[in-house]
Design an enzyme around this catalytic site. Structure first.
Site: not given
Ligand code: IMP
Ligand code: MG
Length: 173
Positions: A42, A101, A103, A105-106
């Site tokens: 992404g 989103d 959080g 992953t980061l």
């Molecule tokens: P997190 O771990 O929930 O913060 O999500 C991080 C990863 O989820 C991002 O790097 C995206 O690859 C994917 N992601 C989260 N929200 C969206 C969205 O609205 N559309 C597409 N990918 C998303």
């Molecule tokens: Mg991503």
């Protein structure tokens, strides 16, 4: 099959915001050795555009993580799928992500990268969905804060499609 996608942030707005972020980052890293880490897949469109607008030299590396299946919700169970090619020890690292989103992953990535002794570690994301946060992450540079909707385009996918859209759109699921 094609889903209906409506424009949330136009191509021009994205371009203008990235140029402004690049100016801010160039200033902040003026006397440093900037090492950008792109989170695949992404973050690729964002990192490419951002790095083209930097007025300082930088090096680039890539990493892939998984936490999502083909669905639209984070599992919170993050893994490194492809690791970096180079050491980050002593480097000024800036992680470049498409969206924060939940959080998870980061949050995971920062913990793993900090163990490798970078000189500094900061985070940059094109999009932020603050209403969805489940774990804390300090993000240093944010392109746009957006409401809780599933977005695609500019690197972001829905079931691996729509990464190539030049704007940020909302999929009507
Ligand atoms: P997190 O771990 O929930 O913060 O999500 C991080 C990863 O989820 C991002 O790097 C995206 O690859 C994917 N992601 C989260 N929200 C969206 C969205 O609205 N559309 C597409 N990918 C998303
Ligand atoms: Mg991503």
């Amino acid at each position: 099959m094609a889903e209906k996608v409506s424009i949330l942030i136009s191509e021009q707005e994205v371009a203008d915001r990235i140029a402004a972020m690049a100016a801010q980052i160039s200033e902040a890293y003026r006397d440093k050795d900037l090492h950008l880490i792109c989170v695949l897949k992404g973050g690729t469109f964002f990192m490419t555009e951002l790095s083209k607008h930097l007025s300082i030299p930088c090096s680039l590396d890539f990493m892939a993580l998984s936490s999502y299946g083909d669905g639209t919700k984070s599992s919170g169970n993050v893994k490194i799928v492809k690791d970096l090619d180079e050491s980050i020890e002593g480097k000024d690292v800036l992680v470049v992500e498409d969206i924060v989103d939940s959080g998870h992953t980061l949050n995971y990535l920062c913990r793993r990268l900090n163990e490798r002794s970078p000189r500094s570690l900061k985070l940059c994301t094109l999009l932020d969905k603050p209403d969805r946060r489940e774990v804390f992450v300090h993000v240093d540079y944010i392109g746009f804060q957006i409401p809780d909707a599933f977005v695609v385009g500019y690197g972001l996918d829905y079931q691996q499609k729509y990464r190539n859209l030049p704007f940020i759109g909302v999929v009507e699921l």
